[in-house]
Motif scaffolding. Structure first.
Motif, PDB file in Angstrom:
ATOM      1  N   VAL A   1       0.860  -1.186   0.000  1.00 40.84           N
ATOM      2  CA  VAL A   1       0.000   0.000   0.000  1.00 40.84           C
ATOM      3  C   VAL A   1       0.894   1.234   0.000  1.00 40.84           C
ATOM      4  O   VAL A   1       1.848   1.325   0.776  1.00 40.84           O
ATOM      5  CB  VAL A   1      -0.937   0.036   1.225  1.00 40.84           C
ATOM      6  CG1 VAL A   1      -1.783   1.308   1.219  1.00 40.84           C
ATOM      7  CG2 VAL A   1      -1.839  -1.190   1.246  1.00 40.84           C
ATOM      8  N   VAL A   2       0.588   2.187  -0.890  1.00 37.02           N
ATOM      9  CA  VAL A   2       1.283   3.471  -0.925  1.00 37.02           C
ATOM     10  C   VAL A   2       0.327   4.522  -0.384  1.00 37.02           C
ATOM     11  O   VAL A   2      -0.782   4.676  -0.898  1.00 37.02           O
ATOM     12  CB  VAL A   2       1.729   3.840  -2.357  1.00 37.02           C
ATOM     13  CG1 VAL A   2       2.598   5.092  -2.322  1.00 37.02           C
ATOM     14  CG2 VAL A   2       2.484   2.687  -3.002  1.00 37.02           C
ATOM     15  N   THR A   3       0.732   5.229   0.657  1.00 38.93           N
ATOM     16  CA  THR A   3      -0.128   6.193   1.336  1.00 38.93           C
ATOM     17  C   THR A   3       0.443   7.594   1.208  1.00 38.93           C
ATOM     18  O   THR A   3       1.644   7.806   1.426  1.00 38.93           O
ATOM     19  CB  THR A   3      -0.279   5.829   2.822  1.00 38.93           C
ATOM     20  OG1 THR A   3      -0.783   4.501   2.941  1.00 38.93           O
ATOM     21  CG2 THR A   3      -1.222   6.792   3.532  1.00 38.93           C
ATOM     22  N   SER A   4      -0.400   8.558   0.864  1.00 41.03           N
ATOM     23  CA  SER A   4       0.009   9.957   0.812  1.00 41.03           C
ATOM     24  C   SER A   4       0.156  10.491   2.228  1.00 41.03           C
ATOM     25  O   SER A   4      -0.723  10.300   3.080  1.00 41.03           O
ATOM     26  CB  SER A   4      -1.035  10.784   0.056  1.00 41.03           C
ATOM     27  OG  SER A   4      -0.825  12.167   0.251  1.00 41.03           O
ATOM     28  N   THR A   5       1.271  11.176   2.512  1.00 41.93           N
ATOM     29  CA  THR A   5       1.462  11.742   3.846  1.00 41.93           C
ATOM     30  C   THR A   5       0.672  13.038   4.014  1.00 41.93           C
ATOM     31  O   THR A   5       0.574  13.558   5.134  1.00 41.93           O
ATOM     32  CB  THR A   5       2.951  12.022   4.114  1.00 41.93           C
ATOM     33  OG1 THR A   5       3.443  12.916   3.103  1.00 41.93           O
ATOM     34  CG2 THR A   5       3.756  10.744   4.102  1.00 41.93           C
TER      35      THR A   5
END
Length: 409
Positions: free
Chosen positions: A42-46
């Protein structure tokens, strides 16, 4: 005065349904990469704390992942290493702050793969190189050898050619011979790190030399070995030829569970099932183990993950009890304990410091108009640069905001 309340996570990510096994942060602090035991990434925007991409990258637990320019590298126990094309367009749901469970998230494109040996659960080490003549990204990738888990191979990306084979092999005799005495007795490699150091110059020549490759390996028997490639006539090697041992030292009585090298590649830390934290000087050239490694005895045994802040002053150690303990890397004085997870903390990462070149360039372009367009303010960027991110067997990723610890020497 009453004691301040114990710290709590500022954010929790619940994107995984399996134990979180690996974490990474992009150099610009814009993205958090998390991976779990099922092979999901999973790639999550900070900024929005919403998922940008989510996909099943592997069929088994992921050992490590890392962003490499516009690529994502994932490495799993399914004996595969994949290189993906990073999703550059942020989905509308992530920009607007929609549901974190939306199923329409994009999947990165698989560019190429490499068959690897994952029997010892040792993740890869990536050494980023200068871009090629056509502006393409280049890197060296260190992995356990395909046959012998006690030695290391180095591959070139994106060509997928092996440039160094079986680093650490102590003899050239076949492992199937009747008397294979003299083989590596340190056991399998538990962790490794490939880096470059400036080559030693002589007064007789002023020409610039190519930086020398160095490789530090942590082994099953608790030892750590630093090697350097010293041959200038050949850029490739087999059976470990040309890789000279600088020093070897043994501080742990148990297998090393994790090793982390500082951003400047000047020292390394190791942790184990025991209560010892090992600190190693990667700039030392003496063969004396007393000068190369120092064992610091903590009050807590059973450690599984370690990370070092960019400035090299603070380290965090994740325990099997789920607690995260902070220490000064110089004195190993305890700086605090973070309590949230009830099960083992398997991976931890600091976000990048604002002194990082990428972040500095990002700051230079930040103005008042940018803030109105949704860009982060300087205060928000400083806050984000102090994050510590942890992944646990409880399937959750916790995000902590730490103090600066500016008074540390």
């Amino acid at each position: 005065m009453s004691a301040p309340p114990p710290p709590t996570p500022v954010h929790l990510l619940r994107s995984h349904t399996s134990p979180v096994s690996a974490l990474a942060v992009s150099d610009d602090n814009e993205r958090i990469y998390s991976a779990d035991a099922s092979g999901k990434v999973v790639v999550t925007s900070t900024r929005s704390l919403r998922a940008i991409a989510s996909w099943s990258a592997h069929t088994d637990s992921i050992l490590g992942l890392e962003e490499w320019d516009n690529h994502i590298i994932t490495h799993s126990r399914d004996h595969k290493l994949h290189v993906w094309e990073r999703v550059l367009e942020i989905p509308l749901s992530a920009r607007l702050g929609g549901s974190a469970a939306l199923p329409d998230l994009p999947t990165p494109k698989l560019l190429y793969s490499l068959d690897v040996n994952a029997l010892n659960f040792c993740r890869f080490s990536l050494l980023k190189l200068d871009t090629g003549a056509e502006g393409d990204s280049r890197a060296l990738l260190a992995l356990p050898n395909l046959v012998d888990s006690s030695t290391v191979d180095v591959w070139s990306l994106p060509s997928l050619t092996r440039v160094h084979a079986a680093i650490g092999q102590e003899i050239s005799k076949s492992i199937f011979s009747a008397d294979p005495g003299g083989r590596n007795t340190s056991g399998i490699i538990m962790s490794l790190h490939l880096f470059q150091v400036a080559a030693q110059t002589t007064p007789s020549t002023s020409e610039l030399k190519t930086p020398n490759l160095r490789l530090v390996c942590a082994y099953e028997n608790g030892s750590v070995v630093l090697r350097e490639y010293t041959r200038e006539d050949k850029e490739t090697s087999v059976e470990g030829a040309g890789w000279d041992m600088i020093w070897t030292t043994k501080l742990h009585v148990e297998s090393i569970m994790a090793m982390r090298v500082s951003r400047l590649n000047d020292f390394a830390l190791t942790i184990s099932a025991d209560h010892i934290v090992g600190r190693y000087d990667l700039g030392a050239t003496s063969r004396s183990s007393e000068t190369n490694g120092v064992a610091y005895r903590t009050k807590h045994a059973g450690n599984g993950s370690v990370t070092i802040r960019d400035d090299g002053k603070v380290c965090a150690i994740g325990g099997w009890d789920g607690k995260i303990r902070l220490y000064s890397t110089k004195s190993f004085k305890p700086l605090g304990t973070l309590k949230y997870h009830k099960t083992a903390c398997q991976c931890i990462e600091f976000t990048r410091s604002l002194l990082n070149d990428e972040n500095a360039r990002h700051q230079d372009g930040l103005g008042e108009d940018d803030e109105d367009d949704g860009e982060m303010s300087m205060e928000e960027m400083v806050e984000r640069s102090r994050w510590l991110i942890a992944g646990s067997k409880d399937n959750r990723v916790s995000i902590w905001s730490l103090m600066s610890f500016e008074k540390l020497p």
